[in-house]
Scaffold this motif. Sequence first.
Motif, PDB file in Angstrom:
ATOM      1  N   THR A  27       1.780  -1.900  15.163  1.00  0.00           N
ATOM      2  CA  THR A  27       1.273  -2.691  14.038  1.00  0.00           C
ATOM      3  C   THR A  27      -0.245  -2.815  14.100  1.00  0.00           C
ATOM      4  OG1 THR A  27       3.314  -3.971  13.863  1.00  0.00           O
ATOM      5  CG2 THR A  27       1.330  -4.960  12.936  1.00  0.00           C
ATOM      6  N   TYR A  28      -0.784  -3.076  15.282  1.00  0.00           N
ATOM      7  CA  TYR A  28      -2.242  -3.167  15.425  1.00  0.00           C
ATOM      8  C   TYR A  28      -2.906  -1.835  15.069  1.00  0.00           C
ATOM      9  CZ  TYR A  28      -1.616  -7.583  18.008  1.00  0.00           C
ATOM     10  OH  TYR A  28      -1.309  -8.864  18.395  1.00  0.00           O
ATOM     11  N   ALA A  29      -2.313  -0.736  15.525  1.00  0.00           N
ATOM     12  CA  ALA A  29      -2.875   0.578  15.216  1.00  0.00           C
ATOM     13  C   ALA A  29      -2.801   0.859  13.715  1.00  0.00           C
ATOM     14  CB  ALA A  29      -2.145   1.662  16.009  1.00  0.00           C
ATOM     15  N   GLN A  30      -1.721   0.439  13.084  1.00  0.00           N
ATOM     16  CA  GLN A  30      -1.609   0.592  11.632  1.00  0.00           C
ATOM     17  C   GLN A  30      -2.671  -0.237  10.915  1.00  0.00           C
ATOM     18  OE1 GLN A  30       2.521  -0.598  11.424  1.00  0.00           O
ATOM     19  NE2 GLN A  30       3.200   1.471  10.933  1.00  0.00           N
ATOM     20  N   ASN A  31      -2.925  -1.445  11.401  1.00  0.00           N
ATOM     21  CA  ASN A  31      -3.946  -2.293  10.787  1.00  0.00           C
ATOM     22  C   ASN A  31      -5.341  -1.678  10.933  1.00  0.00           C
ATOM     23  OD1 ASN A  31      -1.945  -4.125  10.149  1.00  0.00           O
ATOM     24  ND2 ASN A  31      -2.410  -5.527  11.828  1.00  0.00           N
ATOM     25  N   LEU A  32      -5.617  -1.084  12.084  1.00  0.00           N
ATOM     26  CA  LEU A  32      -6.892  -0.404  12.276  1.00  0.00           C
ATOM     27  C   LEU A  32      -7.022   0.784  11.325  1.00  0.00           C
ATOM     28  CD1 LEU A  32      -7.146  -0.416  16.181  1.00  0.00           C
ATOM     29  CD2 LEU A  32      -8.702  -1.589  14.610  1.00  0.00           C
ATOM     30  N   ARG A  33      -5.950   1.509  11.160  1.00  0.00           N
ATOM     31  CA  ARG A  33      -5.967   2.661  10.250  1.00  0.00           C
ATOM     32  C   ARG A  33      -6.240   2.214   8.815  1.00  0.00           C
ATOM     33  NH1 ARG A  33      -1.036   6.367   8.141  1.00  0.00           N
ATOM     34  NH2 ARG A  33      -2.183   8.306   7.772  1.00  0.00           N
ATOM     35  N   GLN A  34      -5.569   1.164   8.401  1.00  0.00           N
ATOM     36  CA  GLN A  34      -5.771   0.664   7.040  1.00  0.00           C
ATOM     37  C   GLN A  34      -7.188   0.138   6.850  1.00  0.00           C
ATOM     38  OE1 GLN A  34      -2.972  -2.362   5.880  1.00  0.00           O
ATOM     39  NE2 GLN A  34      -3.711  -2.453   3.773  1.00  0.00           N
ATOM     40  N   ALA A  35      -7.702  -0.566   7.870  1.00  0.00           N
ATOM     41  CA  ALA A  35      -9.070  -1.090   7.776  1.00  0.00           C
ATOM     42  C   ALA A  35     -10.077   0.045   7.674  1.00  0.00           C
ATOM     43  CB  ALA A  35      -9.372  -1.959   8.995  1.00  0.00           C
ATOM     44  N   ALA A  36      -9.866   1.119   8.428  1.00  0.00           N
ATOM     45  CA  ALA A  36     -10.777   2.262   8.367  1.00  0.00           C
ATOM     46  C   ALA A  36     -10.760   2.907   6.988  1.00  0.00           C
ATOM     47  CB  ALA A  36     -10.405   3.280   9.439  1.00  0.00           C
ATOM     48  N   ALA A  37      -9.559   3.067   6.420  1.00  0.00           N
ATOM     49  CA  ALA A  37      -9.452   3.674   5.097  1.00  0.00           C
ATOM     50  C   ALA A  37     -10.141   2.805   4.048  1.00  0.00           C
ATOM     51  CB  ALA A  37      -7.975   3.879   4.753  1.00  0.00           C
ATOM     52  N   GLN A  38      -9.950   1.499   4.156  1.00  0.00           N
ATOM     53  CA  GLN A  38     -10.552   0.596   3.170  1.00  0.00           C
ATOM     54  C   GLN A  38     -12.063   0.509   3.323  1.00  0.00           C
ATOM     55  OE1 GLN A  38      -8.342  -3.025   3.883  1.00  0.00           O
ATOM     56  NE2 GLN A  38      -6.696  -2.454   2.475  1.00  0.00           N
ATOM     57  N   GLN A  39     -12.512   0.311   4.549  1.00  0.00           N
ATOM     58  CA  GLN A  39     -13.949   0.136   4.772  1.00  0.00           C
ATOM     59  C   GLN A  39     -14.724   1.433   4.588  1.00  0.00           C
ATOM     60  OE1 GLN A  39     -15.103  -3.020   5.105  1.00  0.00           O
ATOM     61  NE2 GLN A  39     -12.927  -3.461   4.802  1.00  0.00           N
ATOM     62  N   GLY A  40     -14.076   2.554   4.869  1.00  0.00           N
ATOM     63  CA  GLY A  40     -14.733   3.838   4.688  1.00  0.00           C
ATOM     64  C   GLY A  40     -14.505   4.445   3.325  1.00  0.00           C
ATOM     65  N   ASN A  41     -13.665   3.766   2.500  1.00  0.00           N
ATOM     66  CA  ASN A  41     -13.318   4.258   1.169  1.00  0.00           C
ATOM     67  C   ASN A  41     -12.804   5.697   1.233  1.00  0.00           C
ATOM     68  OD1 ASN A  41     -12.986   4.070  -1.620  1.00  0.00           O
ATOM     69  ND2 ASN A  41     -15.032   4.872  -2.037  1.00  0.00           N
ATOM     70  N   ILE A  42     -11.860   5.922   2.167  1.00  0.00           N
ATOM     71  CA  ILE A  42     -11.288   7.244   2.358  1.00  0.00           C
ATOM     72  C   ILE A  42      -9.766   7.158   2.296  1.00  0.00           C
ATOM     73  CG2 ILE A  42     -13.179   8.233   3.696  1.00  0.00           C
ATOM     74  CD1 ILE A  42     -11.818   7.402   6.226  1.00  0.00           C
ATOM     75  N   ASP A  43      -9.144   8.278   2.021  1.00  0.00           N
ATOM     76  CA  ASP A  43      -7.687   8.322   1.956  1.00  0.00           C
ATOM     77  C   ASP A  43      -7.101   8.061   3.334  1.00  0.00           C
ATOM     78  OD1 ASP A  43      -4.937   9.740   2.021  1.00  0.00           O
ATOM     79  OD2 ASP A  43      -5.461   9.689  -0.113  1.00  0.00           O
ATOM     80  N   PRO A  44      -6.053   7.228   3.428  1.00  0.00           N
ATOM     81  CA  PRO A  44      -5.447   6.955   4.742  1.00  0.00           C
ATOM     82  C   PRO A  44      -5.000   8.204   5.488  1.00  0.00           C
ATOM     83  CG  PRO A  44      -4.635   5.397   3.111  1.00  0.00           C
ATOM     84  CD  PRO A  44      -5.435   6.423   2.361  1.00  0.00           C
ATOM     85  N   SER A  45      -4.694   9.280   4.754  1.00  0.00           N
ATOM     86  CA  SER A  45      -4.270  10.518   5.411  1.00  0.00           C
ATOM     87  C   SER A  45      -5.390  11.129   6.242  1.00  0.00           C
ATOM     88  CB  SER A  45      -3.786  11.535   4.379  1.00  0.00           C
ATOM     89  OG  SER A  45      -4.851  11.952   3.533  1.00  0.00           O
ATOM     90  N   LYS A  46      -6.615  10.702   6.000  1.00  0.00           N
ATOM     91  CA  LYS A  46      -7.763  11.221   6.746  1.00  0.00           C
ATOM     92  C   LYS A  46      -8.002  10.459   8.047  1.00  0.00           C
ATOM     93  CE  LYS A  46      -8.833  14.202   3.512  1.00  0.00           C
ATOM     94  NZ  LYS A  46      -8.675  15.672   3.729  1.00  0.00           N
ATOM     95  N   VAL A  47      -7.147   9.455   8.308  1.00  0.00           N
ATOM     96  CA  VAL A  47      -7.296   8.630   9.503  1.00  0.00           C
ATOM     97  C   VAL A  47      -5.996   8.644  10.288  1.00  0.00           C
ATOM     98  CG1 VAL A  47      -7.878   6.341  10.408  1.00  0.00           C
ATOM     99  CG2 VAL A  47      -8.874   7.115   8.232  1.00  0.00           C
ATOM    100  N   ALA A  48      -6.100   8.788  11.587  1.00  0.00           N
ATOM    101  CA  ALA A  48      -4.947   8.663  12.480  1.00  0.00           C
ATOM    102  C   ALA A  48      -5.316   7.712  13.612  1.00  0.00           C
ATOM    103  CB  ALA A  48      -4.529  10.021  13.041  1.00  0.00           C
TER     104      ALA A  48
END
Length: 344
Positions: free
Chosen positions: A139-160
Amino acid sequence: PEKYGNLDGIDMASRAKANELVLLGPKDASGQHVPGAGLLGQAERDLAEAEAALVGATSDLAALHRKRNDAQNRVDDLRALRDQMKVDGVTLVALQPGKPGENVRAALAIGDVDNADHVATLVPGRTTNCRDSSAENVTYAQNLRQAAAQQGNIDPSKVATIAWMNYHAPQSGPDARVMVASLAREGADPLRKFATGIHSWRSERGMDVHQSIIPHSYGSTTAGIAMRSIGKDVVDDFAYTGSPGAGVASVGTLGVDKDHVWVSAVPHHDAVQGVGTDGNFGLDPKTLKGIGHLSGDASGAKGYSTYSLNPVANHSSYFVAPEPGKKNHALNDLGEVIADVKER
């Protein structure tokens, strides 16, 4: 499969397939895992045998109970990993069953580690084990992934992101090893090799990757020690959170550009920060000259405690999703680091 599932430097998709076979056993003609096969099937049989040995036993009861408890922990570790693998997008990219009586070690990835532009590895700390911590750390890793996508304005598929539980962390209760960095030093080498493997597989194919390590608590000391001997350009950003000690005495000792070393420190109810001795754990990262200071404001996180008698009530709030209508600024800043948009 036992070898390839943990072979640093090959693709994570192959590692995940191999570890699935190790954990759950081979598949039949219909594509289903053979019932009772794999590590989990064997562990369940070992538990049944340990329980049967206790029935009517009149001697060696302490040893029999210890064997039964060890068998139960192994079953619970493996079942927890199996359950997380049922979550969409989660794969098992490391699996180390260890010796009897040891906790299973593992790493669970969210997203496509082999092709994502940004890969971040979360290294948790004390009390980490697969049975109690897999769901939370995923869950924490998922939250980090979502935060990166939102803050970087990038598609979540670009983050792992990866929940890396592949070392023996000090456990809860009277585990004196939490007061020394010996387990951190043991865990540093496999973490260094894991991160290097991600980088090298991409590099050999001419593929770039922005790699971050986001360690927490005792895991931050583990990661700091790992970074002392990591290769050039393997890790691009490194951010301490809730750290008892940096594992180093200088930002320049870490194998990453000094302008990309960060620390996040919640100011209330996180008494773990800097608690380790300087000689054993390294300096409190908040005091490292030249380090970048991220927001420590996690007051918008769900369950954040403003008034508490628990000195570590907010110790994990860095990674907790915000309450509706609020923001977890600490989590957002970590997202910016992972997305490579955070500036000094």
